[in-house]
Motif scaffolding. Structure first.
Motif, PDB file in Angstrom:
ATOM      1  N   THR A 107       5.991  10.209 -11.191  1.00  0.00           N
ATOM      2  CA  THR A 107       6.599  11.512 -11.445  1.00  0.00           C
ATOM      3  C   THR A 107       5.973  12.228 -12.638  1.00  0.00           C
ATOM      4  OG1 THR A 107       8.322  10.413 -12.762  1.00  0.00           O
ATOM      5  CG2 THR A 107       8.797  10.845 -10.439  1.00  0.00           C
ATOM      6  N   ALA A 111       2.236  12.910  -9.552  1.00  0.00           N
ATOM      7  CA  ALA A 111       2.769  14.026  -8.764  1.00  0.00           C
ATOM      8  C   ALA A 111       2.179  15.375  -9.163  1.00  0.00           C
ATOM      9  CB  ALA A 111       4.291  14.045  -8.846  1.00  0.00           C
ATOM     10  N   PRO A 112       2.062  15.712 -10.468  1.00  0.00           N
ATOM     11  CA  PRO A 112       1.459  17.015 -10.807  1.00  0.00           C
ATOM     12  C   PRO A 112       0.029  17.166 -10.308  1.00  0.00           C
ATOM     13  CG  PRO A 112       2.672  16.131 -12.684  1.00  0.00           C
ATOM     14  CD  PRO A 112       2.603  15.034 -11.665  1.00  0.00           C
ATOM     15  N   TRP A 115      -0.050  17.814  -6.598  1.00  0.00           N
ATOM     16  CA  TRP A 115       0.286  19.194  -6.244  1.00  0.00           C
ATOM     17  C   TRP A 115      -0.950  20.092  -6.332  1.00  0.00           C
ATOM     18  CZ3 TRP A 115       0.236  23.971  -8.747  1.00  0.00           C
ATOM     19  CH2 TRP A 115       0.887  24.998  -8.065  1.00  0.00           C
ATOM     20  N   SER A 150       6.956  22.879  -2.970  1.00  0.00           N
ATOM     21  CA  SER A 150       6.333  21.672  -3.523  1.00  0.00           C
ATOM     22  C   SER A 150       6.196  21.770  -5.041  1.00  0.00           C
ATOM     23  CB  SER A 150       4.964  21.437  -2.880  1.00  0.00           C
ATOM     24  OG  SER A 150       4.087  22.512  -3.169  1.00  0.00           O
ATOM     25  N   THR A 154       7.919  19.193  -7.552  1.00  0.00           N
ATOM     26  CA  THR A 154       7.094  18.493  -8.541  1.00  0.00           C
ATOM     27  C   THR A 154       7.684  18.626  -9.941  1.00  0.00           C
ATOM     28  OG1 THR A 154       5.110  18.889  -7.205  1.00  0.00           O
ATOM     29  CG2 THR A 154       4.787  18.302  -9.516  1.00  0.00           C
ATOM     30  N   PHE A 158       9.267  15.645 -12.200  1.00  0.00           N
ATOM     31  CA  PHE A 158       8.795  15.427 -13.573  1.00  0.00           C
ATOM     32  C   PHE A 158       9.980  15.311 -14.536  1.00  0.00           C
ATOM     33  CE2 PHE A 158       7.257  16.572 -17.739  1.00  0.00           C
ATOM     34  CZ  PHE A 158       6.035  15.938 -17.821  1.00  0.00           C
ATOM     35  N   SER A 178      15.657  15.431  -5.500  1.00  0.00           N
ATOM     36  CA  SER A 178      14.363  16.071  -5.264  1.00  0.00           C
ATOM     37  C   SER A 178      13.708  15.551  -3.991  1.00  0.00           C
ATOM     38  CB  SER A 178      13.443  15.835  -6.467  1.00  0.00           C
ATOM     39  OG  SER A 178      14.016  16.331  -7.656  1.00  0.00           O
ATOM     40  N   GLU A 226       1.775   9.157  -0.099  1.00  0.00           N
ATOM     41  CA  GLU A 226       2.765   9.665  -1.055  1.00  0.00           C
ATOM     42  C   GLU A 226       4.166   9.646  -0.462  1.00  0.00           C
ATOM     43  OE1 GLU A 226       3.610  13.577  -3.865  1.00  0.00           O
ATOM     44  OE2 GLU A 226       2.469  13.779  -2.022  1.00  0.00           O
TER      45      GLU A 226
END
Length: 247
Positions: A107, A111-112, A115, A150, A154, A158, A178, A226
């Protein structure tokens, strides 16, 4: 030297006996009784006899076993500070189990970047339909909504990961919510895209180069991995969140 030996003989270490069901158990040392108090095998209400005094009294009546000694022995020490662990406290927390730390890593770091990968791949691949098809605008709108959703998911992941790492009870709840929202929106957008492609004219599909197709296949594989991790995270948190040391 002779005087020291006399002192040792005159003041031997005290021995103790405990009364258990009318039977005297012993002799025991002071440390053995303290250990028994710590493990809750005996209590301060139990009677004890000392070799220094010829009477039976509850342990609470002996100065050697006052209430402060028992409380100090029975109370567990607080958790060690995070700074005492070698693990990097910026991403993980040493008080969390391995799976929870992997969730924090995903996270807060993975994840960032994923994206950005999805956005770049969508911009590179473009729409499935050609500009001449009247439904191309609808497909572009679906892609734009997908990127916005998305992005929101994200950011939410986070925040949830940061609170989980900080041992906040709201962290797992945010992550679970989420994932549920992301799954529902992803399914709806997928059905929307399938409907658009089904209604479009087959001759209006945009042509793609081999390189673009390979990038798209790679992104699809990454996205499947993912989603497998996200679903595993969802079920793991729902089952184990209440066992985590959260406040």
């Amino acid at each position: 030297m002779h005087e020291e030996n006399n002192k040792t003989i005159e003041n031997p270490p005290s021995q103790w006996w405990l009364a258990k069901h009318g039977v005297a158990e012993g002799p025991l040392s002071h440390q053995e009784i303290c250990d028994a108090l710590q493990s809750n095998k005996i209590s301060l209400a139990d009677y004890a006899h000392s070799s220094n005094e010829k009477e039976w009294k509850p342990l609470t009546a002996w100065s050697e076993f006052d209430s402060g000694t028992e409380e100090a022995g029975l109370q567990s020490p607080p958790a060690p500070p995070v700074e005492s662990y070698p693990t990097d406290p910026l991403i993980t927390n040493p008080r969390l189990p391995a799976m929870a730390n992997w969730i924090c890593i995903y996270t807060l770091q993975i994840a960032p970047w994923l994206w950005f990968l999805y956005v770049i791949s969508q911009m590179t691949y473009g729409t499935v339909l050609d500009e001449k098809d009247p439904l191309m605008g609808v497909e572009a709108l679906a892609m734009f909504i997908s990127m916005l959703v998305s992005l929101g998911v994200t950011i939410s992941l986070f925040i949830g990961g940061a609170r989980l790492r900080a041992l906040s009870r709201s962290g797992p709840n945010i992550i679970i919510l989420s994932i549920v929202v992301a799954t529902a929106v992803h399914l709806l957008l997928s059905l929307w895209g399938i409907g658009i492609i089904a209604m479009a004219d087959q001759s209006n599909f945009a042509s793609k180069t081999v390189a673009v197709e390979l990038i798209n296949y790679f992104v699809v594989i990454v996205e499947l991995c993912e989603w497998a991790f996200l679903l595993t995270t969802l079920f793991w948190l729902r089952r184990n969140a209440h066992f985590l040391p959260l406040t």
